[in-house]
Design an enzyme around this catalytic site. Sequence first.
Site, mmCIF file in Angstrom:
data_model
loop_
_atom_site.group_PDB
_atom_site.id
_atom_site.type_symbol
_atom_site.label_atom_id
_atom_site.label_comp_id
_atom_site.label_asym_id
_atom_site.label_seq_id
_atom_site.Cartn_x
_atom_site.Cartn_y
_atom_site.Cartn_z
ATOM 1 N N LEU A 151 0.848 -1.383 -0.250
ATOM 2 C CA LEU A 151 -0.258 0.173 -0.120
ATOM 3 C C LEU A 151 0.664 1.135 -0.175
ATOM 4 C CD1 LEU A 151 -2.470 1.004 -0.164
ATOM 5 C CD2 LEU A 151 -3.030 0.667 2.817
ATOM 6 N N LEU A 165 9.895 1.089 13.538
ATOM 7 C CA LEU A 165 8.746 1.801 14.792
ATOM 8 C C LEU A 165 9.885 2.057 15.646
ATOM 9 C CD1 LEU A 165 4.925 0.372 13.240
ATOM 10 C CD2 LEU A 165 6.286 2.689 12.587
ATOM 11 N N SER A 196 -8.646 -1.641 9.800
ATOM 12 C CA SER A 196 -8.443 -2.859 9.035
ATOM 13 C C SER A 196 -9.914 -2.625 9.401
ATOM 14 C CB SER A 196 -7.487 -3.675 9.233
ATOM 15 O OG SER A 196 -7.760 -5.078 8.817
ATOM 16 N N ASN A 197 -10.451 -3.573 8.768
ATOM 17 C CA ASN A 197 -12.210 -4.300 8.371
ATOM 18 C C ASN A 197 -11.560 -5.684 9.622
ATOM 19 O OD1 ASN A 197 -10.437 -5.041 6.267
ATOM 20 N ND2 ASN A 197 -12.216 -7.265 6.221
ATOM 21 N N HIS A 198 -10.815 -6.465 9.652
ATOM 22 C CA HIS A 198 -10.205 -6.998 11.048
ATOM 23 C C HIS A 198 -10.284 -6.760 12.566
ATOM 24 C CE1 HIS A 198 -9.134 -9.922 7.795
ATOM 25 N NE2 HIS A 198 -8.603 -8.601 7.483
ATOM 26 N N TYR A 229 -3.539 -10.120 14.912
ATOM 27 C CA TYR A 229 -3.400 -8.450 14.008
ATOM 28 C C TYR A 229 -4.578 -7.100 13.707
ATOM 29 C CZ TYR A 229 -3.927 -6.448 9.336
ATOM 30 O OH TYR A 229 -4.300 -4.740 8.855
#
Length: 281
Positions: A19, A53, A119-121, A150
């Site tokens: 992405l 990160l 996310s949709n998750h 996740y």
Amino acid sequence: MPVPSRTRTILLTGAAGGLGTLMRELLPQYGYELRLLDVRPIEDAPDAIVADLNDTDALREAVRGVDGVLHLAGISLESTFDKILDSNIRGTYHLYEAVREEAAARADGTGPRVVFASSNHAIGYTPRPRVEDGAPLVPVTTPHRPDTYYGLSKSFGEDLAQLAWDKHGIETVSVRIGSCFKEPTDVRMMSVWMSPADGARLFHAALTAEKVGHTVVYGSSANTRLWWDLSSARALGYEPRDDSEAYAEKLLAEHGPLSDDNPAHQYMGGRFVNDPPIWPY
């Protein structure tokens, strides 16, 4: 194509990912100057910041002076809890700490806005709506029902964004992304697909809309088979132009229609609920 009234500098984390690579190509068309960060070097971007990160010093320098952060970095599939904890949970926390410190260092106390790739998750165990039978679209107020570690990390990210707004005044748009690829690859994805061009439109709207506080939106194109409510995204000024229905004939011929006997077709999270793809690293 609308562009900002001045050049805006945006930190793009996860710039080497799938992405991130798409957005590196598309977002400059909206007038953005991109500052790139990834744990991996980017061949065609020698000035990119190569950092983890959890490198707090590198993150602090990365956010210095930027107008916004498009946070795409992290593990994008299922993995062990320890790996998800280190990358997606601690990493996102460290990013928000860097943004908070940047805000405190500025004369007006206003830090860069964050656009968080959720996310949709985060709602993966929510049953898919039978919109073909008149069921309503899934609203953004749907409670978290993560389908994996996740998905749990994306629930955490949304909650952290809310805390950052309530406690520190840091604005965030959390985008529950479905699947952002050049084309949908199966029939289920037709309901949650976001074309790369629509992804850039949505991220631009999220970066430039006024007074977002913490806003949660779904990230997809204007699909005929859409499962979720895009009203909060449209309220930001997002105008999706693409529709996965253009691929319906081909995908239905290859895969057949959705089946209630297939667990991957029963829930918003798809195969993440029963056979999640595993992060290879």
